[in-house]
Design an enzyme around this catalytic site. Structure first.
Site, PDB file in Angstrom:
ATOM      1  N   THR A  67      29.593  41.999  30.354  1.00 49.30           N
ATOM      2  CA  THR A  67      30.749  42.744  30.858  1.00 49.30           C
ATOM      3  C   THR A  67      30.367  43.590  32.065  1.00 49.30           C
ATOM      4  OG1 THR A  67      31.842  42.808  28.691  1.00 49.30           O
ATOM      5  CG2 THR A  67      32.451  44.515  30.260  1.00 49.30           C
ATOM      6  N   LEU A  87      32.877  53.063  34.063  1.00 45.98           N
ATOM      7  CA  LEU A  87      32.927  53.588  32.698  1.00 45.98           C
ATOM      8  C   LEU A  87      32.996  55.106  32.637  1.00 45.98           C
ATOM      9  CD1 LEU A  87      30.306  51.231  30.965  1.00 45.98           C
ATOM     10  CD2 LEU A  87      32.792  50.931  31.134  1.00 45.98           C
ATOM     11  N   GLY A 116      31.805  43.314  25.930  1.00 45.94           N
ATOM     12  CA  GLY A 116      32.699  42.193  25.805  1.00 45.94           C
ATOM     13  C   GLY A 116      32.677  41.494  24.466  1.00 45.94           C
ATOM     14  N   GLU A 161      31.225  79.885  15.158  1.00 46.04           N
ATOM     15  CA  GLU A 161      31.306  81.163  14.466  1.00 46.04           C
ATOM     16  C   GLU A 161      30.971  82.353  15.367  1.00 46.04           C
ATOM     17  OE1 GLU A 161      29.758  78.194  11.306  1.00 46.04           O
ATOM     18  OE2 GLU A 161      29.833  78.400  13.502  1.00 46.04           O
ATOM     19  N   ALA A 204      40.880  37.624  29.195  1.00 45.99           N
ATOM     20  CA  ALA A 204      40.792  37.175  30.588  1.00 45.99           C
ATOM     21  C   ALA A 204      41.247  35.729  30.667  1.00 45.99           C
ATOM     22  CB  ALA A 204      39.359  37.296  31.104  1.00 45.99           C
ATOM     23  N   CYS A 221      24.347  80.734  11.703  1.00 47.51           N
ATOM     24  CA  CYS A 221      25.718  81.262  11.693  1.00 47.51           C
ATOM     25  C   CYS A 221      26.048  81.966  10.382  1.00 47.51           C
ATOM     26  CB  CYS A 221      26.709  80.138  11.953  1.00 47.51           C
ATOM     27  SG  CYS A 221      26.580  79.452  13.626  1.00 47.51           S
TER      28      CYS A 221
END
Length: 368
Positions: free
Chosen positions: A200, A208, A302, A56, A166, A88
């Site tokens: 994983t 990542l 994973g 705003e 996999a 706001c």
């Protein structure tokens, strides 16, 4: 154009503006604001990275004197409390807005209708409920954190046609094509955090991060690792200066010096309880991430972590990339055992969309 149609049109723009910074504003909601006077847009704004300034005041600064007597379209109820920035609702009143249109009430106890009340008591006409369903999807992460105490969770799977991630030897790069992988980076950018399990992280040694699409702010990298048994020389550890690294762990399972070493390396340690199976409890894990301020989490596996989150009913959206190859039963499944005996025990998701991405197929499934 009717008044109702005009309201929907400008509110759709406010929602789109707010979504520009999804993943960049947590723990705040990604709000958009459009100020319209006599059918002409005089101000636009959206919540900036880090959660402030809010939408705003950004729109009001652009509109300046043209805001007086105008209508503001705000994609969530304006705040009415003093935080790090002034409320706001007060800014809209001071600017002389004649009317404010919103989508829905902010469930945050600090707001919870008080923004609408402040406006109405100051003589500003208020209309709410415009594009409410669309707003609930747009603000799903913020609403989940406030109302459920946990972030909205998207589980991403990249699978062969027979559901494998996999080969039997662990080879998984790359099941999907380059265009699908690029889309995943765009999805990471729209989430506060990317989550993977410790297995994983050890097997794939990922970073990542969001790459090649101009990310202004990297998502938090979260690893669920009960015993903090990650290689100190991993790419996650080496890139702590590039993107935040949070390690969710069970303090009871780790020596104090181990925790201290990771903190010294720059990681943030997030404590979490273990369940009866001696694994991190998924409900506790998600609650801990919510307590830390996260609103939208993108889980990339994973299989064991995916199974635990699905089994606990914590997955709000499934994003599945299907590649045109078959590995066979000896390959590693995308989701570990769930222990179901009957189909009635399996959670059903609703298909939201299907599209081709390069040579792969992307399906989105929602829990609602």
């Amino acid at each position: 154009m009717s008044d109702a149609a005009s309201d929907r049109r400008f509110m759709a723009l406010a929602l789109a503006l707010g979504e520009r910074n999804l993943g960049q504003v947590w723990p705040n909601p990604a709000v958009g604001c459009v100020i319209v006077r006599e059918g002409r847009i005089v101000g636009r704004g959206w919540t900036r990275p880090g959660g402030r300034p809010h939408a705003e005041p950004v729109a009001l600064a652009e509109a300046r004197e043209a805001a007086r007597g105008a209508t503001a379209y705000v994609s969530l109820e304006p705040c009415a409390h003093h935080g790090r920035t002034p409320p706001c609702a007060g800014a809209l009143v001071a600017a002389g807005l004649a009317r404010v249109v919103t989508t829905l009430e902010d469930p945050d106890p600090r707001v919870a209708g008080s923004g609408h009340t402040r406006l109405e008591e100051s003589g500003v006409a208020v209309a709410s409920g415009v594009l409410e369903a669309e707003a609930r999807r747009s603000h799903a992460g913020f609403l989940s954190r406030v109302m459920k105490g946990r972030p909205f969770l998207t589980l991403k799977l990249a699978l062969t046609l027979d559901g494998r991630i996999a080969t039997a030897t662990g080879e998984s790069r790359w099941i999907t094509g380059a265009k699908a992988r690029r889309r995943v980076h765009a999805m990471r950018l729209r989430h506060d955090a990317v989550l993977v399990g410790g297995g994983t992280a050890r097997a794939d040694d990922p970073t990542l991060t969001v790459r090649d699409i101009g990310a202004r702010r990297q998502p938090v990298r979260v690893v669920a690792t009960r015993r903090l048994n990650l290689p100190r020389g991993s790419r996650l550890a080496r890139t702590v200066d590039e993107a935040p690294l949070w390690l969710v762990h069970d303090p009871a399972a780790i020596a104090a010096e181990e925790r201290g070493a990771w903190e010294e390396a720059g990681a943030r340690l997030v404590p979490c309880a273990s369940g009866p199976d001696s694994q991190l409890d998924p409900v506790s894990l998600m609650a801990a991430l919510g307590d830390a301020g996260l609103t939208r989490v993108f889980c990339e596996g994973g299989g064991a972590l995916a199974a635990s989150l699905l089994g606990a009913g914590l997955v709000d959206e499934l994003v599945v990339f299907s590649a045109g190859l078959v590995i066979g039963a000896e390959g590693r499944p995308g989701i570990a055992a769930l222990g179901l005996e009957h189909l009635s025990e399996a959670r059903r998701f609703r298909l939201a969309s299907v599209e081709t991405v390069g040579e792969d197929v992307l399906h989105r499934w929602r829990a609602d």
